[in-house]
Design a protein around this motif. Structure first.
Motif, PDB file in Angstrom:
ATOM      1  N   ASP A 191       0.825  -1.214   0.000  1.00  0.00           N
ATOM      2  CA  ASP A 191       0.000   0.000   0.000  1.00  0.00           C
ATOM      3  C   ASP A 191       0.857   1.261   0.000  1.00  0.00           C
ATOM      4  OD1 ASP A 191      -2.393   1.398  -0.028  1.00  0.00           O
ATOM      5  OD2 ASP A 191      -2.573   1.456   2.151  1.00  0.00           O
ATOM      6  N   GLY A 194      -0.822   4.752  -0.632  1.00  0.00           N
ATOM      7  CA  GLY A 194      -1.766   5.318   0.319  1.00  0.00           C
ATOM      8  C   GLY A 194      -1.063   6.148   1.372  1.00  0.00           C
ATOM      9  N   ALA A 196      -1.572   7.935   5.526  1.00  0.00           N
ATOM     10  CA  ALA A 196      -2.313   7.769   6.778  1.00  0.00           C
ATOM     11  C   ALA A 196      -3.488   8.730   6.876  1.00  0.00           C
ATOM     12  CB  ALA A 196      -1.371   7.966   7.965  1.00  0.00           C
ATOM     13  N   PRO A 199      -6.254   7.345   3.501  1.00  0.00           N
ATOM     14  CA  PRO A 199      -5.991   5.975   3.040  1.00  0.00           C
ATOM     15  C   PRO A 199      -6.801   5.643   1.786  1.00  0.00           C
ATOM     16  CG  PRO A 199      -7.378   5.970   4.999  1.00  0.00           C
ATOM     17  CD  PRO A 199      -6.894   7.376   4.823  1.00  0.00           C
TER      18      PRO A 199
END
Length: 227
Positions: A191, A194, A196, A199
């Motif tokens: 991922d 992405g 935090a 996301p």
């Protein structure tokens, strides 16, 4: 129960279990191979590892699949190429509008491939295909080409029905495929795309991308003549 009858019944049960096990072995080997190819890549996966994970000997593996290359091709045929008969029939019978057809096509892809470990095969081919041209050719012929044929049919249907603007269908296919490839790469790359604070939600992303694609494909209303 007589001892002879008990032993006979037990022997028959064991034999039946072994026969069922033998019949299940090709599927178990393909499942183990898919797991390892996705986890480690093609080059790093050893045949004996596949056999061990499936719970059989290396000799048994080669009884069904003479080489690691043949095993990998069987994984592609079982998990990717084998889906197109059903998909083509499904869309041939589709009665709704083409925008709905395209959306369903992308959702079916996500449900059956993108969200599953099978999507790791695409990442593997993108990273290792250059080193294994025969496998890359097989992957293109068995999966990529049929997928493009299906998507071209969907797009051309929309154009023919006046639902989509006339576009270069061959190139438009890549516009449809691009978000799918992105999701597969991201899924099998920890991922990395992405963040935090925002996301990546694969299903919402795919729905939004489908909206963008359909907006771009939408047939434009005819402009009235200036008086």
């Amino acid at each position: 129960m007589p001892a002879s009858k008990f032993l006979s019944d037990k022997f028959c049960a064991v034999r039946a279990k072994r026969e069922r096990r033998k019949e299940a072995r090709p599927g178990e080997l393909l499942d183990a191979a898919l797991d390892l190819f996705v986890e480690k890549g093609f080059a790093a996966t050893k045949s004996e590892e596949v056999a061990a994970r499936a719970g059989v000997s290396k000799g048994t593996l080669f009884l069904y699949f003479p080489s690691k290359e043949e095993l990998f091709k069987a994984v592609i045929s079982e998990n990717l190429a084998g889906r197109f008969d059903d998909w083509n029939a499904r869309f041939a019978a589709f009665q709704g509008g083409t925008p709905e057809m395209l959306r369903e096509c992308m959702n079916i892809w996500w449900d059956h491939i993108g969200s599953t470990k099978v999507s790791g095969i695409t990442k593997l081919m993108l990273s290792e295909g250059r080193n294994f041209p025969e496998l890359a050719r097989f992957y293109r012929e068995q999966f990529v080409s049929p997928a493009h044929v299906l998507l071209r049919r969907v797009l051309q249907r929309g154009i023919d029905r006046g639902e989509f603007a006339p576009v270069d269908v061959d190139q438009a296919v890549y516009t449809v495929v691009a978000p799918m490839v992105f999701l597969m790469l991201n899924k099998h790359s920890a991922d990395v795309c992405g963040t935090a604070d925002a996301p990546l939600d694969p299903k919402r992303f795919l729905d939004l991308q489908t909206d963008f694609i359909l907006a771009g494909l939408a047939a434009k209303p005819a402009q009235g003549r200036a008086s």
